[in-house]
Design a protein around this motif. Structure first.
Motif, PDB file in Angstrom:
ATOM      1  N   LEU A  28       0.963  -1.151  -0.045  1.00 31.25           N
ATOM      2  CA  LEU A  28      -0.292  -0.318   0.314  1.00 31.25           C
ATOM      3  C   LEU A  28       0.813   1.504  -0.147  1.00 31.25           C
ATOM      4  CD1 LEU A  28      -3.042   1.250   0.245  1.00 31.25           C
ATOM      5  CD2 LEU A  28      -2.648   1.023   2.902  1.00 31.25           C
ATOM      6  N   ALA A  29       1.536   1.279   0.983  1.00 30.57           N
ATOM      7  CA  ALA A  29       2.626   2.424   1.393  1.00 30.57           C
ATOM      8  C   ALA A  29       3.620   2.416  -0.710  1.00 30.57           C
ATOM      9  CB  ALA A  29       3.546   1.925   1.984  1.00 30.57           C
ATOM     10  N   GLU A  30       3.786   1.614  -1.466  1.00 36.37           N
ATOM     11  CA  GLU A  30       4.736   1.743  -2.348  1.00 36.37           C
ATOM     12  C   GLU A  30       3.750   2.464  -3.306  1.00 36.37           C
ATOM     13  OE1 GLU A  30       6.680  -1.064  -5.410  1.00 36.37           O
ATOM     14  OE2 GLU A  30       7.024  -1.992  -2.914  1.00 36.37           O
ATOM     15  N   LYS A  31       2.988   1.619  -3.307  1.00 43.64           N
ATOM     16  CA  LYS A  31       1.202   1.942  -3.889  1.00 43.64           C
ATOM     17  C   LYS A  31       0.764   3.499  -4.583  1.00 43.64           C
ATOM     18  CE  LYS A  31      -0.982  -2.403  -5.973  1.00 43.64           C
ATOM     19  NZ  LYS A  31      -1.954  -2.113  -6.921  1.00 43.64           N
ATOM     20  N   ILE A  32       0.504   4.091  -2.963  1.00 44.95           N
ATOM     21  CA  ILE A  32       0.620   5.898  -2.287  1.00 44.95           C
ATOM     22  C   ILE A  32       1.826   6.343  -2.783  1.00 44.95           C
ATOM     23  CG2 ILE A  32      -1.401   5.277  -1.880  1.00 44.95           C
ATOM     24  CD1 ILE A  32      -0.555   5.750   1.032  1.00 44.95           C
ATOM     25  N   GLY A  33       3.297   5.925  -2.679  1.00 48.31           N
ATOM     26  CA  GLY A  33       4.325   6.439  -2.473  1.00 48.31           C
ATOM     27  C   GLY A  33       4.545   7.298  -0.837  1.00 48.31           C
ATOM     28  N   MET A  34       4.719   6.364  -0.619  1.00 44.93           N
ATOM     29  CA  MET A  34       4.609   6.914   1.044  1.00 44.93           C
ATOM     30  C   MET A  34       5.314   5.554   1.679  1.00 44.93           C
ATOM     31  SD  MET A  34       1.613   7.852   3.570  1.00 44.93           S
ATOM     32  CE  MET A  34       1.025   9.519   3.835  1.00 44.93           C
ATOM     33  N   SER A  35       6.340   6.017   2.456  1.00 42.84           N
ATOM     34  CA  SER A  35       6.913   4.647   3.341  1.00 42.84           C
ATOM     35  C   SER A  35       6.226   4.474   4.630  1.00 42.84           C
ATOM     36  CB  SER A  35       8.078   5.222   4.114  1.00 42.84           C
ATOM     37  OG  SER A  35       7.592   6.553   5.470  1.00 42.84           O
ATOM     38  N   ALA A  36       6.381   3.263   4.688  1.00 39.90           N
ATOM     39  CA  ALA A  36       5.511   2.539   4.960  1.00 39.90           C
ATOM     40  C   ALA A  36       4.637   2.683   6.979  1.00 39.90           C
ATOM     41  CB  ALA A  36       6.350   0.687   5.694  1.00 39.90           C
ATOM     42  N   THR A  37       5.355   2.936   7.296  1.00 41.09           N
ATOM     43  CA  THR A  37       5.091   3.554   8.833  1.00 41.09           C
ATOM     44  C   THR A  37       4.459   5.342   8.684  1.00 41.09           C
ATOM     45  OG1 THR A  37       7.277   2.687  10.278  1.00 41.09           O
ATOM     46  CG2 THR A  37       6.268   4.294  11.280  1.00 41.09           C
ATOM     47  N   PRO A  38       4.394   6.073   8.141  1.00 43.27           N
ATOM     48  CA  PRO A  38       3.607   6.788   7.962  1.00 43.27           C
ATOM     49  C   PRO A  38       2.414   6.540   7.352  1.00 43.27           C
ATOM     50  CG  PRO A  38       5.848   7.972   7.202  1.00 43.27           C
ATOM     51  CD  PRO A  38       5.952   6.692   7.943  1.00 43.27           C
ATOM     52  N   CYS A  39       2.470   5.439   6.238  1.00 44.03           N
ATOM     53  CA  CYS A  39       1.142   5.539   5.675  1.00 44.03           C
ATOM     54  C   CYS A  39       0.056   4.364   6.852  1.00 44.03           C
ATOM     55  CB  CYS A  39       1.760   3.666   4.787  1.00 44.03           C
ATOM     56  SG  CYS A  39      -0.140   3.180   3.407  1.00 44.03           S
ATOM     57  N   TRP A  40       1.311   3.088   6.954  1.00 44.98           N
ATOM     58  CA  TRP A  40       0.552   2.596   8.536  1.00 44.98           C
ATOM     59  C   TRP A  40      -0.054   3.834   9.433  1.00 44.98           C
ATOM     60  CZ3 TRP A  40       0.442   2.521  13.448  1.00 44.98           C
ATOM     61  CH2 TRP A  40       0.156   1.408  14.623  1.00 44.98           C
ATOM     62  N   ARG A  41      -0.364   4.239   9.829  1.00 46.00           N
ATOM     63  CA  ARG A  41      -0.515   5.346  11.027  1.00 46.00           C
ATOM     64  C   ARG A  41      -1.437   6.330  10.340  1.00 46.00           C
ATOM     65  NH1 ARG A  41       5.295   7.636  12.424  1.00 46.00           N
ATOM     66  NH2 ARG A  41       5.415   6.109  13.922  1.00 46.00           N
ATOM     67  N   ARG A  42      -1.852   6.477   8.917  1.00 42.48           N
ATOM     68  CA  ARG A  42      -2.943   7.320   8.259  1.00 42.48           C
ATOM     69  C   ARG A  42      -4.193   6.089   8.372  1.00 42.48           C
ATOM     70  NH1 ARG A  42      -2.894  11.311   4.390  1.00 42.48           N
ATOM     71  NH2 ARG A  42      -0.471  12.152   5.580  1.00 42.48           N
ATOM     72  N   GLN A  43      -3.329   5.369   7.815  1.00 39.13           N
ATOM     73  CA  GLN A  43      -4.743   3.992   7.344  1.00 39.13           C
ATOM     74  C   GLN A  43      -5.897   3.689   8.923  1.00 39.13           C
ATOM     75  OE1 GLN A  43      -3.475   0.320   5.718  1.00 39.13           O
ATOM     76  NE2 GLN A  43      -5.988  -0.469   6.381  1.00 39.13           N
ATOM     77  N   LYS A  44      -4.732   4.011  10.512  1.00 40.01           N
ATOM     78  CA  LYS A  44      -5.272   3.475  11.247  1.00 40.01           C
ATOM     79  C   LYS A  44      -5.954   4.910  11.692  1.00 40.01           C
ATOM     80  CE  LYS A  44      -3.594  -0.085  12.201  1.00 40.01           C
ATOM     81  NZ  LYS A  44      -4.374  -1.737  12.338  1.00 40.01           N
ATOM     82  N   GLU A  45      -5.127   6.077  11.671  1.00 40.73           N
ATOM     83  CA  GLU A  45      -5.835   7.030  11.476  1.00 40.73           C
ATOM     84  C   GLU A  45      -7.112   7.189  11.124  1.00 40.73           C
ATOM     85  OE1 GLU A  45      -5.751  11.794  11.728  1.00 40.73           O
ATOM     86  OE2 GLU A  45      -4.170  10.693  11.133  1.00 40.73           O
ATOM     87  N   LEU A  46      -7.421   7.153   9.782  1.00 40.45           N
ATOM     88  CA  LEU A  46      -8.739   6.713   8.855  1.00 40.45           C
ATOM     89  C   LEU A  46      -9.701   5.633   9.697  1.00 40.45           C
ATOM     90  CD1 LEU A  46      -6.793   6.677   5.132  1.00 40.45           C
ATOM     91  CD2 LEU A  46      -8.700   8.434   5.916  1.00 40.45           C
ATOM     92  N   GLU A  47      -9.196   4.709  10.435  1.00 43.79           N
ATOM     93  CA  GLU A  47      -9.853   3.785  11.096  1.00 43.79           C
ATOM     94  C   GLU A  47     -10.684   4.468  12.263  1.00 43.79           C
ATOM     95  OE1 GLU A  47      -7.487   0.316  11.697  1.00 43.79           O
ATOM     96  OE2 GLU A  47      -7.272  -0.410   9.330  1.00 43.79           O
ATOM     97  N   GLU A  48      -9.914   4.579  13.392  1.00 41.83           N
ATOM     98  CA  GLU A  48     -10.249   5.836  14.082  1.00 41.83           C
ATOM     99  C   GLU A  48     -11.418   6.726  14.271  1.00 41.83           C
ATOM    100  OE1 GLU A  48      -6.515   7.036  15.893  1.00 41.83           O
ATOM    101  OE2 GLU A  48      -5.681   5.232  16.839  1.00 41.83           O
ATOM    102  N   LYS A  49     -11.009   7.594  12.929  1.00 41.34           N
ATOM    103  CA  LYS A  49     -12.321   8.594  12.560  1.00 41.34           C
ATOM    104  C   LYS A  49     -13.334   8.118  11.838  1.00 41.34           C
ATOM    105  CE  LYS A  49      -8.901  12.450  12.732  1.00 41.34           C
ATOM    106  NZ  LYS A  49      -9.694  13.384  14.217  1.00 41.34           N
ATOM    107  N   GLY A  50     -13.446   6.956  11.631  1.00 40.12           N
ATOM    108  CA  GLY A  50     -14.415   6.407  11.032  1.00 40.12           C
ATOM    109  C   GLY A  50     -14.730   6.721   9.105  1.00 40.12           C
ATOM    110  N   PHE A  51     -13.571   7.213   8.997  1.00 40.69           N
ATOM    111  CA  PHE A  51     -13.606   6.610   7.422  1.00 40.69           C
ATOM    112  C   PHE A  51     -14.021   5.287   6.657  1.00 40.69           C
ATOM    113  CE2 PHE A  51     -11.534  11.106   8.384  1.00 40.69           C
ATOM    114  CZ  PHE A  51     -12.691  12.177   7.079  1.00 40.69           C
TER     115      PHE A  51
END
Length: 155
Positions: A28-51
């Motif tokens: 996922l991180a590779e596809k969107i051009g992001m490193s793995a840790t920030p991508c994982w954090r962003r995904q977790k935030e999207l989950e927590e915020k209900g997106f």
């Protein structure tokens, strides 16, 4: 990240997860051009915020013996609180009911059901719908062919 706006990276994460929710964080991180840790954090935030509400496998209904798809336009006789809440609760509890919407127009609800055959629909109609207090009319459209079925939102 606010609930009403998403940045480009968050939108790309959502698009990719809608295509393949089973994708690894590294891919996922590779596809969107992001490193793995920030991508994982962003995904977790999207989950927590209900997106991201949940992750699911899409199953071919025909392959599991549910080839019949019907759209029901249902009208209630009255809109007393008990009638509406009882109807809505009954729809939530029925496994064959895939979607249920309160709608405007000539009916009160639009309900999508999937079933094995017309006999199963007949049983559902007579043993469930017609036994619910307040159901006055059911107009059914049977899907002859699925032209488009999409689960991904157009982000």
């Amino acid at each position: 990240m606010e609930n009403s706006t998403l940045d480009a990276a968050s939108i790309e994460i959502l698009k990719e997860l809608q295509r393949d929710s089973h994708i690894s964080n590294n891919d996922l991180a590779e596809k969107i051009g992001m490193s793995a840790t920030p991508c994982w954090r962003r995904q977790k935030e999207l989950e927590e915020k209900g997106f991201i509400v949940r992750y699911a496998a899409l199953v071919d209904r025909r392959k599991v013996g549910l080839p019949l798809c019907c759209m029901l336009h249902i009208s209630l006789t009255r809109h007393a609180e008990g009638v509406v809440s009882n109807f809505e609760e009954a729809m939530k509890l029925r496994p064959e009911v895939m979607e249920c919407y309160e709608v405007t127009g000539t009916s009160d609800y639009l309900v999508k059901v999937v079933l094995a055959d017309m006999e199963a629909y007949h049983d559902f109609q007579h043993n469930v719908l017609f036994k619910l207090p307040g159901v006055s009319q059911v107009n059914t459209s049977v899907a002859l062919r699925e032209v488009k079925y999409e689960t991904a939102l157009p982000l």
